[in-house]
Design a protein around this motif. Structure first.
Motif, PDB file in Angstrom:
ATOM      1  N   UNK A  56     -54.554 -37.537  16.021  1.00 42.10           N
ATOM      2  CA  UNK A  56     -53.963 -38.750  16.611  1.00 42.10           C
ATOM      3  C   UNK A  56     -54.925 -39.437  17.582  1.00 42.10           C
ATOM      4  N   UNK A  57     -54.814 -40.768  17.597  1.00 38.12           N
ATOM      5  CA  UNK A  57     -55.669 -41.581  18.457  1.00 38.12           C
ATOM      6  C   UNK A  57     -54.830 -42.432  19.390  1.00 38.12           C
ATOM      7  N   UNK A  82     -44.451 -37.437   9.567  1.00 39.03           N
ATOM      8  CA  UNK A  82     -44.811 -36.511  10.641  1.00 39.03           C
ATOM      9  C   UNK A  82     -43.624 -36.329  11.569  1.00 39.03           C
ATOM     10  N   UNK A  83     -43.357 -35.094  11.900  1.00 38.40           N
ATOM     11  CA  UNK A  83     -42.270 -34.791  12.825  1.00 38.40           C
ATOM     12  C   UNK A  83     -42.803 -34.701  14.250  1.00 38.40           C
ATOM     13  N   UNK A  84     -41.969 -35.077  15.211  1.00 40.95           N
ATOM     14  CA  UNK A  84     -42.327 -35.015  16.633  1.00 40.95           C
ATOM     15  C   UNK A  84     -43.617 -35.785  16.916  1.00 40.95           C
ATOM     16  N   UNK A 142     -47.331 -42.308  22.043  1.00 38.96           N
ATOM     17  CA  UNK A 142     -48.561 -42.901  22.569  1.00 38.96           C
ATOM     18  C   UNK A 142     -49.701 -42.833  21.561  1.00 38.96           C
ATOM     19  N   UNK A 143     -49.534 -41.931  20.561  1.00 43.58           N
ATOM     20  CA  UNK A 143     -50.564 -41.770  19.533  1.00 43.58           C
ATOM     21  C   UNK A 143     -49.909 -41.804  18.145  1.00 43.58           C
ATOM     22  N   UNK A 200     -45.229 -55.330  15.900  1.00 47.92           N
ATOM     23  CA  UNK A 200     -43.848 -54.855  15.947  1.00 47.92           C
ATOM     24  C   UNK A 200     -43.717 -53.500  16.627  1.00 47.92           C
ATOM     25  N   UNK A 201     -44.811 -52.976  17.143  1.00 47.34           N
ATOM     26  CA  UNK A 201     -44.802 -51.652  17.763  1.00 47.34           C
ATOM     27  C   UNK A 201     -44.334 -51.733  19.211  1.00 47.34           C
TER      28      UNK A 201
END
Length: 689
Positions: free
Chosen positions: A79-80, A129-131, A135-136, A205-206
């Motif tokens: 994750x980034x 992806x779970x959980x 922020x990433x 839209x995020x």
């Protein structure tokens, strides 16, 4: 020596001394191989292995990894943060600009590991992806980063296609080795543009902060703008070109805003592998290069957009004079050179698929040549021949001249290669100008012979016919001047060659001015050619004053024997001493070195001649010309006037540090003259000893 306990301490063995003996392992493996069987790694053939023993193969050392070069494995789904994604997008622009600056793809674009893992980040092949860390979010990689990397590769593909047409030279101007990595050759660019739009929608839209949304979208829009420029048919969509370049410049200003640097332990740094060439089929020595600072990258990208805009001006300026001015002024003004891609693109636009600028047939070049050089329409010239000779001879004359001027597939064609040569690299451009000198003189000979066979019925037609070979002379002399002056710009002349170069240049300029004065009475006074010829007469007169004066000032640098000077002269001016000139009329001014010493001695005896006042007069002429609008060159008016101001400034510097008269010449310190191309490409400046 082996028994000396301290001997091994003198050597620092890479990787330490904890080696394992592997000889037995190789011997055991060889038992299972047939005679003459060879085991080779991918991309490394038997020929490569044999060459390695003979000349040393740089790839043989690529497998050795020093301790400081060891890296953690790269996981493309790590994750980034939005800031990390922005940093990587900026890095993609930097790598692209580095490729255009001459580095290989393996040193630039391919160092971004995401381009090698595009299938691994395709959201269609990944389970939810779970959980997920808000922020990433994973979509920063699977949607945003994937779209950006696809667009980066497609930009490189479209550029590679243009570069590979042969207008510029592979290895000399650009690096075309793909290392067997796909540049998405089979993927439609419109599909990638759709993915970029989709990525922008995801960002907008995020739940990201407004500043993060703006930063990501600006970079996605900039990548989309570049891709649209690469895929654009410039000959049919100039309005779109203006729009995209304007938008691109605004976006570059937005993304260049400073931001906080990422911490050194950020996971995004693992997405860059400067040693990726170790794992790619690569025929170049493996070298790691540093990426310039981002401010320099944005400057380079801004220049790219400016060149794109200039391409639009070229497309909308169908004129030999304007094209030549645009090409030559970029070298005189020390502009940051256009990338090899843009130089190839401009050459394609000039002539491609039997058409000039995608619209005109090559005969249009013939019309422009005569109209822009001597102000006469080609129809007027044909009419003059028809009124002087039978039609059969007219057809013959037209065929011979047109074949030399516009038949682009002939090796002795002139106009299309001449225009294209303005976007060659500087050494190749100079070599082409050398060849053109002979070709223009051959055209002059052809015109002269045909005109001598005609009997014009009146003085007007006689003047028209007489002007034709002078047009060829004018173009030949322009190329002579170009060859001599670019020799200074490329720092080719030894100190003792410079006085002779300025002397021959002054003679060329003298004859060029004489040709202009000879042809001007035949040129319609209200034509653009008349205005340009008058400008050139004043411009060349100023150059002639500067050159003549520098002959005297630099004459003291000739210290070698006459035999050595003669040998250097023959080698330096072989382009105008070509034996093919012997079968043609004299190519005035002929390079007669024997006339140099008496001319110089006579000049130096003129004690009333003032170097400083000559420079002052040349400066006044150039200042006056720089204040007059240069309408003949259109969009390049500002560049030409800047060129004239630079020449005037060079005269002003020389005026302040040179003698008032030649009587003072023995006391003049020649070492104060310094040729600094960054100050002026052709003429010296006076510095303190």
């Amino acid at each position: 020596m082996a028994s000396n306990p301290g001997f091994e301490d003198l050597f620092d063995v890479p990787g330490g001394n904890a080696f394992t003996e592997v000889t037995d392992l190789f011997v055991a493996g060889a038992r299972d191989m047939e005679p003459e069987e060879v085991v080779l790694m991918d991309g490394f053939t038997l020929v490569d292995a044999m060459s390695a023993f003979e000349i040393g193969e740089p790839r043989l050392d690529s497998g050795m990894i020093l301790e400081e070069q060891r890296r953690a494995p790269f996981d493309p789904l790590t994750p980034l943060l939005p800031e990390e994604a922005c940093w990587l997008l900026d890095r993609s622009f930097a790598c692209e600009m580095e490729w255009h600056s001459g580095k290989t793809l393996s040193q630039s674009v391919f160092t971004i590991l995401f381009v090698h893992h595009l299938p691994d980040i395709n959201p269609e092949y990944l389970s939810p992806e779970e959980n997920e860390d808000p922020a990433r979010p994973r979509w920063l990689i699977t949607v945003v980063m994937r779209a950006a990397m696809l667009a980066l590769l497609k930009c490189c593909d479209l550029a590679w296609r243009e570069l590979s047409k042969g207008r510029v030279q592979d290895v000399e101007d650009w690096q075309g080795e793909k290392c067997d990595v796909s540049l998405l050759e089979g993927v439609n660019s419109d599909l990638i543009i759709h993915l970029l739009d989709n990525a922008s929608d995801w960002v907008q839209q995020s739940d990201l902060a407004e500043a993060q949304v703006d930063a990501l979208c600006d970079r996605l829009y900039l990548r989309k703008t570049l891709l649209q420029l690469y895929k654009l048919d410039l000959l049919k969509s100039v309005d779109e070109l203006w729009y995209h370049t304007t938008v691109g410049r605004e976006l570059v200003e937005r993304v260049r805003r400073p931001h906080d640097p990422l911490p050194p332990n950020s996971a995004v740094h693992l997405a860059i592998d400067p040693y990726i060439a170790r794992r790619l089929p690569n025929f170049m020595p493996i070298r790691v290069t540093e990426v310039p600072p981002l401010t320099q990258i944005w400057d380079s990208l801004g220049v790219q957009l400016e060149v794109w805009a200039e391409v639009g001006h070229l497309v909308t300026s169908p004129s030999l004079l304007k094209w030549t001015a645009a090409g030559s002024l970029q070298y005189c003004l020390h502009k940051k050179p256009a990338s090899a891609f843009h130089r190839a693109l401009i050459q394609t636009i000039v002539f491609d698929k039997e058409l000039v600028l995608g619209t005109h047939h090559p005969t249009w070049l013939m019309e422009q040549f005569f109209y822009e050089t001597i102000g006469l329409p080609y129809s007027t010239i044909i009419d003059a021949f028809e009124r002087s000779t039978p039609s059969r001879q007219v057809a013959t004359m037209r065929d011979v001249i047109e074949r030399r001027i516009i038949k682009v597939h002939r090796p002795d064609a002139l106009l299309v290669p001449h225009v294209r040569s303005n976007w060659y690299n500087p050494p190749r451009r100079r070599r082409h100008a050398m060849k053109e000198v002979l070709q223009w003189h051959m055209l002059y000979d052809t015109m002269l012979k045909d005109i001598e066979m005609h009997k014009p019925p009146d003085a007007g037609i006689a003047a028209t016919l007489r002007a034709l070979p002078i047009a060829a002379q004018i173009w030949r002399l322009s190329q002579c001047r170009e060859v001599i002056l670019t020799g200074f710009q490329q720092e080719l002349y030894a100190p003792e060659e410079k006085p002779i170069a300025y002397w021959y240049l002054a003679r060329v300029l003298d004859f060029h001015i004489a040709c202009i004065e000879d042809v001007l009475p035949s040129v319609p006074p209200d034509s653009p050619a008349c205005s340009e010829l008058n400008f050139q007469a004043s411009h060349l007169a100023a150059l002639q004053m500067i050159s003549t004066t520098l002959v005297a000032l630099t004459s003291g640098s000739i210290t070698s024997t006459w035999e050595r000077v003669s040998t250097n002269f023959l080698r330096r001016y072989k382009w105008v001493l070509n034996p093919e000139f012997d079968n043609l009329p004299a190519a005035h001014p002929t390079p007669d070195l024997l006339s140099f010493p008496p001319t110089l001695n006579e000049f130096l005896r003129d004690t009333l001649y003032s170097p400083s006042r000559s420079f002052e007069l040349a400066e006044n002429i150039l200042r006056h010309l720089s204040e007059v609008p240069q309408e003949a060159v259109g969009h390049w008016d500002r560049d030409r006037r800047q060129y004239l101001r630079n020449l005037a400034d060079a005269c002003a510097r020389l005026k302040r540090g040179t003698p008032e008269s030649l009587i003072e010449l023995p006391n003049f310190n020649l070492k104060t003259l310094q040729w600094i191309p960054d100050v002026h490409p052709w003429f010296p400046t006076v510095v303190s000893p």
